[in-house]
Design a protein around this motif. Structure first.
Motif: not given
Length: 589
Positions: A433-434, A436, A491, A495
């Motif tokens: 989801q996040e 890195t 974001g 992704q």
């Protein structure tokens, strides 16, 4: 730096005195350190020979001995002084090199250990605390070693040289000087325990401060968005006040220690000077005027040497506390064991959950209970359910971060508890989801850990991940730096780079953990297209809340309270009108 076969990890730190631990850490440099001690003794010899020469010169003048003795004494002393430069350079080369090497080996060992400690360990121990151990504690050990070498070695060499000269020249005064050592030991023993306790308290508070600062910096966007700057500062300020209080207590005990040592030693110095002068005045003990000067100079020198040793006590205590702190990581038992287990060279991607249960330590109930599930090679299985239903726990078991409390998970027919998970993970990729990202280039981030991938293959991968269109617009293309945590990207862009990172590895097993949860509609569309290419032909585990992410899965598994309550395709589950339909607010048409 490659970690040697006999590295700082290969040692038992718990329950061992830190002095033995330090001896172990310096084991590879014992010969170099011995040469450094010899060099220091040579370069420091004028310190304890000068009073002897001065006494001889005074006796030549007072007793009118042959003047040739003056030239001999001066020549010897000048020769020893000239040896200081090569001796000092050799000492620095030996000791500094050894201490720096020890620090690098120790930090390397800590970083290596942190890579092998379990995810459970990292979830319990703050990143700020671990950072303090790698940076601050190793630095404290280096400083303690360096200061002990510089000041401690000078003091020891001076004590040995001075007492040897006194034993030869005026042995009757040797017992007076021998009192110094017991006084030093008694003072050190009297204050060592409270100093140790206060050093431990101060170290713990600094570690907590490091943790608070890391937490504060991570929360700055949320803090600013909600106008919580004062609250955030108060959390750090409370820790700062505890650090201040602990530091003041430590300074007070150190100051008390230093003052007591200075008073005691200087009182003894006055007594020695008075006694020597009285002996020379009355002609007792065969003490000459030169001897008075020599004994007074020696006592001043020895007071300085013993005082230096006393002042080292806080430094050494702090260094030893840091050795214990580092040992907490190097001997942490919560490590993922892979040595001697079966290597995974190929993966088809079949997973069988056989009556799997997992409960976290001290938890009231199991996070996953009695799960029986078979995932076929190339199948996409989506897990849905409310928060706390056990979805993430399932993914962590698939990755191998945690192992079932009971039951077993079979990978291609082999129990995963018997596999070398490091080799298994080479066939696995995760799109979290996040995302890195580290402060490197686009190329560095996508190819992290890979070698031999050309630009043509990389560009094709970025195209499949729907990332090429924005990468080509960046000022330096593939060589554009993304900033810390990808701060220069949106974001959706981050992704898509995460998807490219997974694609370029061509994994057999894929984990998608809320990969589209925080995206706008346009970004989600681009990422859904890229994910469609990514999952093709791969065994895929998906956790998502968005209906658009899970509806095309081969199978949807609905979880509640750690158990599987429904399983089937999207259409099948909607037709049933059960938990899945209620969860998404859909019904059969």
């Amino acid at each position: 730096m490659a970690l040697p076969s006999a590295d700082p990890l290969d040692h038992h730190y718990r329950g061992e005195h830190p002095i033995r631990t330090l001896a172990y850490l310096f084991r590879e440099d014992r010969g170099r350190l011995g040469l450094g001690v010899l060099a220091y003794f040579v370069k420091h010899s004028p310190t304890f020979l000068l009073p002897l020469v001065t006494a001889d010169v005074i006796d030549i003048v007072v007793r009118h001995r042959p003047i040739s003795g003056l030239w001999v004494d001066s020549g010897i002393l000048m020769a020893l002084l000239m040896l200081n430069l090569p001796g000092h350079l050799l000492y620095v080369r030996c000791f500094s090199h050894s201490i720096r090497r020890m620090g690098v080996r120790l930090r390397s060992a800590l970083c290596w250990r942190l890579q092998h400690l379990s995810i459970g360990y990292h979830s319990r121990v703050s990143a700020g605390v671990l950072q303090a151990k790698v940076i601050r504690d190793v630095e404290a050990i280096e400083q303690a070693a360096q200061q002990t070498a510089d000041s401690g070695l000078a003091a020891v060499v001076t004590l040995i040289g001075a007492t040897t000269v006194i034993a030869v020249r005026d042995p009757v005064w040797l017992p007076v000087f021998a009192v110094l050592v017991p006084v030093t030991v008694l003072l050190a023993m009297a204050l060592r325990k409270p100093m140790k306790q206060d050093n431990e308290t101060f170290r713990t508070e600094v570690e907590q401060l490091s943790s608070r600062v890391v937490e504060m910096t991570n929360l700055i966007p949320i803090t600013r968005a909600h106008g919580l700057e004062r609250d955030a500062f108060r959390r750090v300020d409370g820790t700062l006040r505890r650090v201040l209080a602990a530091g003041l207590r430590l300074d007070l005990i150190n100051g008390t220690f230093g003052a007591m040592a200075w008073i005691a030693l200087n009182c003894m110095g006055v007594a020695c000077l008075t006694g020597a002068a009285y002996a020379a005045y009355t002609g007792a003990l065969g003490t000459s005027p030169g001897d008075v000067v020599m004994l007074s100079a020696f006592f001043t020198t020895l007071i300085g040497a013993v005082g230096a040793l006393m002042n080292l006590t806080p430094v050494i205590t702090r260094g030893l506390a840091s050795v214990r702190s580092v040992g907490e990581v190097l001997q942490a038992p919560d490590i993922e064991e892979n040595e001697g287990r079966e290597r995974v060279e190929q993966v088809r991607g079949e997973f069988v959950f056989d009556d799997v249960t997992f409960a976290y330590p001290d938890a009231d109930r199991a996070s996953v209970a009695d799960v029986d599930l078979t995932v076929r090679p190339g199948e996409t299985v989506a897990f849905v359910g409310a928060s706390g239903a056990g979805k993430s726990t399932i993914l962590n078991m698939v990755i191998g971060f945690i192992r079932p409390t009971s039951g077993r998970i079979l990978l291609d027919g082999r129990d995963m508890t018997g596999l070398d998970l490091r080799t298994y993970r080479k066939h696995l990729s995760i799109v979290p989801q996040e995302t890195t990202l580290f402060d490197g280039t686009i190329r560095d981030n996508v190819l992290y850990g890979l070698a031999g991938v050309g630009d043509d293959e990389l560009l094709a991968t970025l195209r499949d991940a729907n990332a090429l269109e924005f990468v080509e617009r960046l000022p330096d293309g593939l060589d554009t730096r993304v900033g810390e945590k990808g701060a220069r990207l949106s974001g959706g862009q981050k992704q898509r780079l995460a998807i490219a990172r997974a694609l370029v590895r061509d994994p057999r097993v894929l984990i998608l953990d809320e990969a589209t949860s925080a995206l706008d509609t346009q970004s989600e569309r681009l990422i859904q297209e890229a994910l469609g290419r990514l999952v093709a032909g791969r065994t895929t585990f998906v956790v998502a809340h968005r209906l658009s992410t899970v509806r095309n899965a081969d199978r949807i598994v609905v979880m509640d309270g750690g158990r599987i309550v429904e399983s089937g395709t999207h259409d099948e589950l909607v037709a049933r009108g059960g938990a899945y339909a209620s969860l998404h607010g859909v019904r059969a048409s």
